[in-house]
Scaffold this active site. Structure first.
Site, short mmCIF file in Angstrom:
data_model
loop_
_atom_site.label_atom_id
_atom_site.label_comp_id
_atom_site.label_asym_id
_atom_site.label_seq_id
_atom_site.Cartn_x
_atom_site.Cartn_y
_atom_site.Cartn_z
N ILE A 115 -13.22 0.97 -0.53
CA ILE A 115 -14.93 1.09 0.44
C ILE A 115 -14.53 2.18 0.73
CG2 ILE A 115 -17.05 0.42 1.06
CD1 ILE A 115 -16.22 -2.49 0.33
N GLY A 117 -5.69 -5.14 -1.36
CA GLY A 117 -4.98 -5.07 -2.87
C GLY A 117 -4.28 -3.47 -2.46
N VAL A 126 -10.77 -0.17 7.00
CA VAL A 126 -11.21 -1.35 7.15
C VAL A 126 -12.35 -0.80 5.10
CG1 VAL A 126 -13.66 -1.86 7.95
CG2 VAL A 126 -12.41 -0.80 9.74
N VAL A 160 1.35 -1.05 -0.18
CA VAL A 160 0.21 0.04 0.09
C VAL A 160 0.75 1.33 -0.42
CG1 VAL A 160 -1.90 1.50 1.16
CG2 VAL A 160 -2.11 -0.89 1.68
N GLY A 174 -1.94 -15.41 -4.25
CA GLY A 174 -1.88 -13.70 -3.53
C GLY A 174 -3.25 -13.28 -1.60
N LYS A 211 -12.10 -4.77 12.51
CA LYS A 211 -12.75 -3.83 11.63
C LYS A 211 -14.33 -3.93 12.06
CE LYS A 211 -10.33 -5.21 7.45
NZ LYS A 211 -9.92 -6.14 6.13
N LYS A 223 -5.49 -1.14 10.69
CA LYS A 223 -6.84 -1.92 12.22
C LYS A 223 -6.34 -2.39 13.75
CE LYS A 223 -6.62 -5.91 9.17
NZ LYS A 223 -5.86 -5.07 8.42
#
Length: 436
Positions: free
Chosen positions: A137, A309, A133, A17, A188, A206, A106
């Site tokens: 989204i 991702g 979380v 990330v 993965g 979460k 998290k």
């Protein structure tokens, strides 16, 4: 050409990330400046090893092992290291230095959230964490802001992509848990040690975050009831499919009222459950995530998308960064967390749910009557019953669906069934959630 002031940003961590966040900041700096009214200057990236191989080719001059110095030279710190330490210490150091913080951690928030929020509020700093979380989204900001004036009653969430991929593959291909996990690892989606995912730990963290925001109450991760998917079998998934259900690992956050005392409280829990195939969550496939929110005024809302991702999660991080940077331009303190409701946590025994129970019983007269008596003794009503008998076998299989009852009554019923001499084994117990 407009001359923009610069806002200095330090990045802690350059994993899947972090490296994508750095790339997007470097590639889209002009566009971000137009949105913010100030230029984002990535002043450094703190890493453990500057020579380590990374997904993105980052300018070497930005890499440093001196996280403390980077923090002191930053207006905004992005923490994407993961884990509890040194992340906690560095985030607190950043806040104390006057910097705002964006994190996707998290575990850190679920474990040390109150301490971090209190530190940020004390100095007027902003601590944002949309990426913690649901990956890409946008769910936390709608809960914190868009629904802040509403009353959230319940959240049902598929918040772990690894387990959703595994259960979806078991449902669509008939694979065993072991085979589906192996495929997830090859692609993965699962770590070498998948315990955090399949054990439900990731989803529980979460759930603690979601419940804290939705119900304006501090929800410790230790208060979240947790069950993973390690005991889910191919036979259970197949039986669920034939009955019109799909098995999903759900994070459930719910506002409850005790029927006897009238006391209002909060339940947060994670477990595999049967979801009717007509429910929107049943159609969440692969490694995707979805969060279904039920609010008093807004009604049912669903947020769906990529739950993991590098580049997808980076989108959520940059959303927080832009919002904080705009505040730097306009001025004013950061937005404090709203945890003033202080609702008590209810243990799982006080929730109301339904069970689907599969029993292997002896095939002889009077068995159904004895089984029914057990349910009656515990105040649990049977909604449906299906019996199958294999030819030449001395055993029969009973699949029993219950009406709603308290978790404690249902659990006691299962215990009594297991001890009954006509029951050879309790083959499967799954809760039923998401009735529309």
């Amino acid at each position: 050409m407009i001359e923009y002031r610069s806002i200095r940003v330090g990045l802690l961590g350059a994993g899947s990330v972090g490296s994508q966040v750095a790339r997007l900041l470097l590639e889209h700096g002009d566009e971000l400046a137009q949105r913010i009214g100030a230029r984002i200057e990535l002043v450094g990236i703190a890493v453990r090893d500057v020579d380590a191989k990374r997904d993105v080719d980052l300018p070497r001059e930005l890499l440093t092992t001196d996280a403390d110095a980077l923090i002191l030279g930053s207006d905004i710190v992005i923490e994407l290291m993961g884990g509890l330490e040194p992340a906690r210490t560095l985030v607190l150091r950043a806040i104390a230095s006057g910097a705002d913080v964006v994190t996707g951690n998290k575990a850190l928030l679920a474990t040390h959230g109150p301490e971090l929020f209190a530190a940020a509020e004390q100095v007027g700093a902003q601590l944002s964490y949309e990426a913690a979380v649901g990956g890409a989204i946008p769910i936390l900001r709608p809960l914190r802001e868009s629904l802040a004036g509403d009353r959230v009653e319940r959240i049902l969430g598929i918040v772990n992509g690894t387990t959703n991929f595994i259960l979806d593959r078991m449902d669509t291909t008939g694979a065993s848990l072991e085979d589906a996990l192996a495929t997830a690892t090859e692609l993965g989606y699962a770590e070498a040690d998948p315990t955090a995912d399949i054990g439900g730990y990731d989803a529980a963290q979460k759930a603690a975050i979601l419940a804290s925001i939705a119900f304006h109450t501090n929800v410790p991760v230790e208060s979240v009831h947790r069950e993973g998917i390690t005991e889910v079998s191919a036979a259970q998934v197949d039986s669920a499919r034939r009955a019109g259900f799909v098995v999903k690992l759900l994070a459930i956050c719910e506002r409850l009222v005790d029927a006897e005392t009238g006391e209002e409280g909060v339940s947060a829990r994670v477990y595999p459950a049967l979801v009717p195939r007509e429910h929107p969550l049943a159609s969440v496939r692969g490694a995707n995530n979805a969060v279904f929110v039920e609010a008093s005024a807004a009604g049912p809302l669903m947020f769906y998308g990529a739950g993991a991702g590098g580049v997808q999660t980076a989108s959520a991080v940059l959303g927080d960064l832009v919002a904080i940077a705009r505040r730097h331009v306009i001025g004013g303190p950061g937005m404090a967390e709203s945890t003033h409701a202080e609702l008590p946590m209810f243990d799982i025994g006080r929730i109301t749910t339904r069970y689907a129970i599969t029993l292997e019983v002896v095939d002889e007269p009077g068995v159904l009557e004895r089984i029914a008596r057990v349910f009656s003794e515990h105040g649990v009503s049977v909604e449906q019953l299906q019996q199958t008998v294999s030819g030449g076998s001395e055993r029969a299989t009973l699949v029993i669906g219950t009406h709603e009852a308290t978790e404690s009554a249902l659990a006691e019923t299962v215990t009594s069934l297991a001890e009954n001499p006509v029951v050879a084994s309790v083959a499967s117990v799954l809760r039923v959630e998401g009735a529309l």
